[in-house]
Design an enzyme around this catalytic site. Structure first.
Site, PDB file in Angstrom:
ATOM      1  N   LYS A 236      13.533 -23.438  12.855  1.00 39.50           N
ATOM      2  CA  LYS A 236      12.847 -24.513  11.935  1.00 39.50           C
ATOM      3  C   LYS A 236      13.004 -25.922  12.325  1.00 39.50           C
ATOM      4  CE  LYS A 236      11.631 -24.822   6.805  1.00 39.50           C
ATOM      5  NZ  LYS A 236      12.165 -24.265   5.391  1.00 39.50           N
TER       6      LYS A 236
ATOM      7  N   SER B 198       8.530 -22.351   2.897  1.00 40.98           N
ATOM      8  CA  SER B 198       8.276 -23.362   3.753  1.00 40.98           C
ATOM      9  C   SER B 198       8.261 -23.193   5.208  1.00 40.98           C
ATOM     10  CB  SER B 198       9.091 -24.616   3.237  1.00 40.98           C
ATOM     11  OG  SER B 198      10.395 -24.461   3.388  1.00 40.98           O
TER      12      SER B 198
ATOM     13  N   SER C  98      11.912 -20.008   0.694  1.00 43.97           N
ATOM     14  CA  SER C  98      11.303 -20.409   1.734  1.00 43.97           C
ATOM     15  C   SER C  98      11.535 -19.699   2.948  1.00 43.97           C
ATOM     16  CB  SER C  98      11.721 -21.997   2.062  1.00 43.97           C
ATOM     17  OG  SER C  98      10.850 -22.690   1.419  1.00 43.97           O
TER      18      SER C  98
END
Lengths: 488, 95
Positions: free
Chosen positions: A78, A153, A177
């Protein structure tokens, strides 16, 4: 056979046997990216060249008998995790050109164990969102159906795993997330116990809630990844000193003697019928595996979300004060004073969702409102924590859906500004309390999208989550049956 | 306590060093008003004598011996700066 479709542990075994090389595996994943990235849009920065170099090195190390536990395995990160050899944008114009001077501890651990980093994957701006739609760059689509969001997210992490654009990914979880996009894309994802994994080099959103964790194709992979990244780090004063167990040893059949709690309050939360059906089916499967189901109560469920958002936004407003256009990040031009430089850089560098959260957080911390908002929320956090402590006296694990709804269509949540926040109701308690929580695919919704089952455990009981998750996974047919975005 | 005015939003934006466009003030006032309405439900709970939790683990100060360790080199620390002179970060004139 398409090597990109292997799980991490399958590929690991084949590499160990010498059936395949890390270069072949990496080439397959890179070719997969070429084939599907136009639809999936998971990557902000691809690392093709670096990945091939790392794969060659991994093959050399293996030949020399020096293979680490992740040697030659392609893994995405990420874009919230600092990487010394790649930009780290956090999905924000503010950090569009930010090149960190060091690797996050988790990245260093992956590299030391031989992992091949495939690139940096997309996310909501500064991890603030539940659909990845707040990203300043590319928004990923759900590999199961490109009309739907991948979740957020860590949307890029989940999409890249489900689409075969990596074998596993690292995400971060402040209020769900990791777990919610894992649920939306049919992958496994775990938010470890707060402090289990180092946060050094993780760009901070809400420091008392943030944790790094893996998103993977199955529970076995998830256990392997957590084992690789967990452990004490002197660079993170909140990291825990407890020894990291060999999680793979907990993957054994049978859940005899394990009590699974079902919170009665969760049935009043507007969980969609088809999601509820998957939860019920999964509970039956856990029972078949030998678990005992018990009803529990979490009386402050209805208040936890309000407390969570106040705390998360208050911490965010403080953490994001560092973006001032001076030391790194975006700087606005033509500012004749320092004050103007701060405010203009921040106004042009941050997107709307980030500004909104900074404003609410600043308000909740400001003089005259602190007691009514931040202090009150922190007291309610104690009440929520007590709820879970009392519940865990009656059960070993708590089971529910991850999200009240499966993946939704793009733009669906923009009509009602509160709706997207409310959909985090089932995942935020694990962040408020610090307990570990896993999402495991339980089945499909009526529109053919994955539905994740959430299991929560007391602090440092990740082994129990893996055990129960693995037992569920063995009894669910859809697992491993990943989608084909290239056909859409 | 859940009402928030445009003036208050502008005041908070000032505290947070954000310049908002008129349209943004409008949207933020609406959205934050809605959120404050939602979080107002916390006031239903009596939290007298309830301690605050700011951290999910016992958070204690972490001490170590005062020994010199290596840290980021100046060049590396400056390399992301929008403006620098090889020695320091450069900002607009303050005095």
């Amino acid at each position: 056979m398409d090597l990109y479709s292997l799980t991490l542990h399958e590929a690991k075994e084949m590499l160990e046997r010498g059936d395949i090389t890390a270069v072949q595996l990496t080439q397959s994943v890179l070719a997969r990216m070429d084939a599907v990235e136009g639809v999936v849009k998971a990557y902000i920065t691809r690392n093709d060249e670096g990945a091939l170099t790392a794969a060659k090195q991994a093959d050399d190390l293996r030949r020399a008998g020096k293979a680490g536990i992740l040697c030659g395995l392609p893994i995405s990160l990420k874009d919230v995790l600092c990487t010394a050899d790649m930009k780290t944008t956090c999905g924000s114009k503010m950090l569009e050109n930010f090149q960190p001077p060091y690797d996050a501890t988790v990245v260093e651990k992956l590299k030391n164990k031989g992992a091949v980093i495939t690139g940096k994957v997309t996310m909501d701006e500064f991890a603030m969102g539940s659909s990845n739609e707040t990203c300043a760059f590319n928004v990923p689509t759900n590999p199961w159906n490109s009309k739907y969001v991948a979740g957020g997210s860590s949307g890029g992490s989940a999409a890249s795993v489900a689409a075969g654009e990596c074998l596993a990914s690292l995400g971060s979880d402040t209020g769900g997330s990791i777990r919610q996009p894992a649920s939306f894309c049919g992958t496994v994802g775990i938010k470890p116990t707060y402090g289990r994994v180092s946060r050094y080099g993780l760009v901070a959103y809400a420091s008392s809630l943030d944790q790094v964790g893996p998103l993977t194709k199955d529970v076995t992979d998830c256990a392997l990844m957590l084992e690789a990244i967990a452990g004490f780090d002197s660079h993170d004063s909140t990291s825990l000193k407890q020894k990291v167990p060999t999680y793979s040893e907990s993957l054994i059949d049978g859940l005899q003697g394990i009590r699974i709690g079902i919170p009665k309050e969760y049935f009043g939360l507007g969980i969609r019928d088809d999601v509820n059906k998957v939860v019920m089916d999964s509970l039956d499967k856990l029972k078949d595996a030998g678990a005992e189901l018990v009803e529990i109560s979490l009386p402050h469920t209805d208040y936890s979300l309000a407390a969570y958002y106040l705390i998360a936004m208050a911490e965010a407003s403080s953490n994001l004060a560092r973006f001032d256009g001076v030391r790194y990040g975006f700087r606005a031009e033509d500012c004749d004073s320092l004050d103007k430089l701060y405010s203009k850089s921040r106004s042009l560098g941050f997107g709307q969702e980030v500004k909104k959260r900074i404003l609410l957080g600043t308000y909740a911390l400001s003089s005259g409102y602190y007691d009514a908002y931040y202090k009150k929320a922190s007291q309610v956090r104690s009440l929520v924590r007590n709820d879970f402590n009392e519940a865990f006296a009656k059960c070993d694990l708590i089971c529910s859906a991850v999200s009240p709804v499966p993946a939704f269509e793009f733009g669906d949540m923009s009509k009602d500004p509160l709706a997207i926040y409310l959909s985090d109701i089932l995942t935020i308690p694990a962040n408020l309390t610090g307990m570990p929580s896993i999402s495991v695919p339980g089945g499909l919704s009526t529109d053919g999208l994955p539905v994740g089952i959430q299991l929560q455990a007391p602090h440092l009981k990740e082994d129990l989550l893996f055990k129960a998750g693995w037992n569920l996974e063995k009894r669910v047919e859809m697992v491993g049956n990943f989608p084909k975005p290239e056909a859409q | 306590m859940s009402e928030i005015t445009k003036n208050e939003i502008e005041y908070v934006a000032r505290l947070a060093r954000l310049d908002l466009q008129p349209q943004e003030v409008e949207t933020m006032t609406n959205h934050i008003g809605l959120m404050l309405n939602y979080v107002a439900k916390l006031q239903e709970l009596d939290t007298t004598d309830i301690p605050i939790t700011t951290h999910s683990q016992e958070a204690n100060n972490v001490f170590r011996e005062d020994v010199v360790l290596s840290s980021l080199e100046r060049e590396n620390a400056l390399k992301n700066a929008p403006q620098q002179n090889g020695d320091s970060f450069v900002v607009p004139r303050i005095i």
